[in-house]
Design an enzyme around this catalytic site. Structure first.
Site, PDB file in Angstrom:
ATOM      1  N   ASP A  34      11.749  13.891   3.731  1.00 32.26           N
ATOM      2  CA  ASP A  34      12.775  13.164   4.276  1.00 32.26           C
ATOM      3  C   ASP A  34      12.384  12.320   5.410  1.00 32.26           C
ATOM      4  O   ASP A  34      13.298  11.702   6.253  1.00 32.26           O
ATOM      5  CB  ASP A  34      13.839  14.075   4.895  1.00 32.26           C
ATOM      6  N   HIS A 240     -12.214  -5.679   2.940  1.00 30.71           N
ATOM      7  CA  HIS A 240     -10.879  -5.086   3.319  1.00 30.71           C
ATOM      8  C   HIS A 240     -11.012  -3.584   3.790  1.00 30.71           C
ATOM      9  O   HIS A 240     -10.300  -2.588   3.575  1.00 30.71           O
ATOM     10  CB  HIS A 240     -10.149  -5.163   2.345  1.00 30.71           C
ATOM     11  N   ASP A 257     -10.927  -7.348  12.631  1.00 30.38           N
ATOM     12  CA  ASP A 257     -10.091  -8.105  11.934  1.00 30.38           C
ATOM     13  C   ASP A 257      -8.591  -7.462  12.175  1.00 30.38           C
ATOM     14  O   ASP A 257      -8.222  -6.382  11.476  1.00 30.38           O
ATOM     15  CB  ASP A 257     -10.416  -8.260  10.666  1.00 30.38           C
ATOM     16  N   ASP A 268      -3.640 -13.256  13.068  1.00 29.14           N
ATOM     17  CA  ASP A 268      -4.730 -12.719  12.486  1.00 29.14           C
ATOM     18  C   ASP A 268      -5.899 -13.261  13.118  1.00 29.14           C
ATOM     19  O   ASP A 268      -6.104 -14.414  12.912  1.00 29.14           O
ATOM     20  CB  ASP A 268      -4.357 -13.187  10.972  1.00 29.14           C
ATOM     21  N   HIS A 351     -15.420 -15.158  -0.271  1.00 26.55           N
ATOM     22  CA  HIS A 351     -13.840 -15.586   0.004  1.00 26.55           C
ATOM     23  C   HIS A 351     -13.445 -16.734   0.615  1.00 26.55           C
ATOM     24  O   HIS A 351     -14.442 -17.636   0.761  1.00 26.55           O
ATOM     25  CB  HIS A 351     -13.335 -14.314   0.847  1.00 26.55           C
ATOM     26  N   HIS A 355      -5.756 -18.984   5.052  1.00 29.49           N
ATOM     27  CA  HIS A 355      -4.591 -18.911   4.418  1.00 29.49           C
ATOM     28  C   HIS A 355      -3.500 -19.358   5.194  1.00 29.49           C
ATOM     29  O   HIS A 355      -3.536 -19.271   6.477  1.00 29.49           O
ATOM     30  CB  HIS A 355      -4.307 -17.179   3.909  1.00 29.49           C
ATOM     31  N   HIS A 362      -0.250 -13.439   5.167  1.00 28.19           N
ATOM     32  CA  HIS A 362      -0.607 -14.284   4.291  1.00 28.19           C
ATOM     33  C   HIS A 362       0.490 -15.067   3.590  1.00 28.19           C
ATOM     34  O   HIS A 362       1.446 -14.197   2.767  1.00 28.19           O
ATOM     35  CB  HIS A 362      -1.430 -13.391   2.939  1.00 28.19           C
ATOM     36  N   GLU A 389     -11.387 -18.766   8.648  1.00 31.66           N
ATOM     37  CA  GLU A 389     -12.077 -17.614   8.704  1.00 31.66           C
ATOM     38  C   GLU A 389     -13.510 -17.598   7.784  1.00 31.66           C
ATOM     39  O   GLU A 389     -13.465 -16.754   6.873  1.00 31.66           O
ATOM     40  CB  GLU A 389     -11.103 -16.364   8.233  1.00 31.66           C
ATOM     41  N   TYR A 393     -21.828 -11.892   4.468  1.00 29.37           N
ATOM     42  CA  TYR A 393     -22.130 -10.477   4.348  1.00 29.37           C
ATOM     43  C   TYR A 393     -23.199 -10.164   3.714  1.00 29.37           C
ATOM     44  O   TYR A 393     -23.316 -10.536   2.452  1.00 29.37           O
ATOM     45  CB  TYR A 393     -20.795  -9.860   3.732  1.00 29.37           C
ATOM     46  N   ARG A 410     -17.610 -12.208  10.348  1.00 31.76           N
ATOM     47  CA  ARG A 410     -16.357 -13.069  10.078  1.00 31.76           C
ATOM     48  C   ARG A 410     -15.922 -13.547  11.495  1.00 31.76           C
ATOM     49  O   ARG A 410     -15.873 -12.812  12.500  1.00 31.76           O
ATOM     50  CB  ARG A 410     -15.323 -12.486   9.267  1.00 31.76           C
ATOM     51  N   GLU A 412     -12.417 -15.617  12.833  1.00 34.75           N
ATOM     52  CA  GLU A 412     -11.236 -16.265  12.262  1.00 34.75           C
ATOM     53  C   GLU A 412     -10.224 -16.480  13.467  1.00 34.75           C
ATOM     54  O   GLU A 412     -10.070 -15.577  14.446  1.00 34.75           O
ATOM     55  CB  GLU A 412     -10.493 -14.924  11.515  1.00 34.75           C
TER      56      GLU A 412
END
Length: 443
Positions: A34, A240, A257, A268, A351, A355, A362, A389, A393, A410, A412
């Site tokens: 519930d 991710h 991130d 972000d 990548h 964005h 996004h 960003e 890697y 990374r 960003e």
């Protein structure tokens, strides 16, 4: 309220005379038994209404036959007993006044009132094929209108995707949106700094994540804008990654991130830093490369330039750096252009460089000029908000210098295009090697 009313007027101005637009907010989603997931309204619905309660629908009817345009809200009834359990509800009358609607009705009346609003409409705008359940409801309302054809009532003869219009509107942020996004970025920048100061070898990634969440909430943000990534060592090479349950080792880089959501707008930010407070020579070499790639990408954010130029600028710097560091074989690829043409850089940078950013992390909007048949990358214009960003890697692989193995980096930032260039909303988050190392020496 004023900005939401203005957006409704702008949308109505793009619709043909007599057209009707219908948009529902997001449904509540059961988590288990519930319990529901924490409720989050639909972004496009909020963009038009500012209303955050579930079980709500907005209808915009363009002017026709001498009748003015009007905005109608359907929402839950005021219910004092349910408020004891679930909290405050506006109810139709209070919502109409507070949010500037011409009419407001109980959501229980929608199956009666919606066909009335659709009767004799010239066209229907709603999120086509976005929700099978809502498609079925729309069909039911239209069937009720068609059932009155003997009395001269007509149903809309065409249907159009409402989100195509709204998404394009959302690409451009007004001053109120930019101010909210700046506040969100400031909170997130403090959270990143807090996490850096708290990090020590031997901690778990989730302990660092807790520092982020603490700063988000203590600063008034309602939630994270997305699942935070706190990735140490080899985990930073998983784009991710969000398990956030590994122990941080001495000598690891930590990639975070993470960004908060404030008043429905996302931030972000990504930062990468050494767990022990000092970059090793190989880590620093690759970090400075990514930082240079980001600087090149940011320099490409100028009104009149194409969006794709941001990525192209970053890739040019990264590919050259991959050759200079030995990640890519100079004997095989004589230049950065050759490496890019062969797509060799994708082994280490797979990548895009950013964005759109806004109500969604996004955010809505096309990246190409859909008005042209060849659909080139769209032109940057003031008011656009985006992330930048670049990253690198390095997974263990034959021919890859071992000193770079398991390094994931990374960087960003959140950016708004301005008439003279751009503004970095997230500039307060430490980014240079010197600033990061100095911060991490602080208690």
């Amino acid at each position: 309220m004023k900005q939401h009313m203005a957006r409704r007027e702008r949308l109505l101005g793009q619709m043909p005379a007599g057209a009707v637009a219908v948009l529902a907010t997001a449904p509540e989603v059961p988590r288990n038994a519930d319990s529901d997931y924490p409720y989050r309204h639909d972004s496009a619905f909020y963009y038009l209404t500012g209303f955050t309660e579930p079980e709500s629908v907005v209808v915009l009817a363009a002017a026709r036959d001498g009748q003015p345009a009007k905005a109608v809200l359907f929402c839950r009834d005021k219910d004092l007993e349910r408020e004891i359990w679930d909290g405050f509800r506006y109810g139709p009358e209070a919502a109409r006044e507070a949010f500037g609607f011409d009419e407001a009705w109980s959501i229980r009346d929608i199956d009666t009132e919606l066909p009335r609003l659709l009767a004799n409409a010239s066209a229907l705008f709603y999120p086509l094929a976005h929700s099978a359940a809502f498609d079925a409801r729309v069909k039911g309302w239209l069937d009720k209108v068609r059932s009155q054809s003997r009395t001269g009532v007509t149903a809309p003869t065409s249907a159009h995707d409402l989100l195509a219009l709204l998404d394009e509107m959302r690409v451009f942020k007004d001053d109120h949106e930019v101010a909210t996004m700046q506040r969100a970025a400031d909170i997130s920048a403090r959270a990143h700094a807090r996490a850096m100061r708290a990090t020590r070898p031997g901690m778990f990634e989730y302990e660092i994540e807790a520092e982020l969440l603490h700063e988000f909430r203590r600063s008034g943000a309602q939630s994270p804008a997305y699942s935070s990534i706190v990735a140490a060592g080899a985990n930073a090479c998983v784009l991710h990654y969000n398990a956030n349950n590994a122990r941080v080792a001495d000598g690891d880089l930590v990639l975070i991130d993470a960004g908060c959501e404030l008043d429905s707008y996302a931030s972000d930010i990504t930062r990468t830093y050494p767990a022990n407070g000092r970059f090793s020579a190989p880590q620093r070499q690759l970090y400075e490369l990514v930082l240079a790639a980001q600087a090149a990408a940011l320099a490409a954010i100028v009104p009149g330039q194409r969006y794709s130029g941001i990525h192209d600028a970053a890739v040019q710097v990264l590919a050259q750096g991959m050759l200079d560091t030995g990640l890519l074989d100079k004997a095989k690829y004589g230049s950065a252009e050759d490496a890019i043409a062969a797509r060799a850089h994708l082994q280490f940078y797979m990548h895009g460089t950013g964005h759109w950013l806004g109500l969604d992390v996004h955010d809505a909007g096309a990246y190409r000029d859909v008005t042209r048949d060849d659909k080139p990358s769209r032109i940057l214009q003031p008011g656009m908000a985006l992330t930048v960003e670049p990253g690198i890697y390095v997974r263990p692989a034959p021919g890859v210098p071992e000193q770079f193995w398991n390094i994931g980096i990374r960087i960003e930032d959140d950016v708004v295009v301005t008439p003279g260039g751009h503004t970095i909303l997230s500039a307060a988050a430490p980014k240079s090697v010197a600033d990061i190392e100095q911060l991490m020496q602080q208690p």
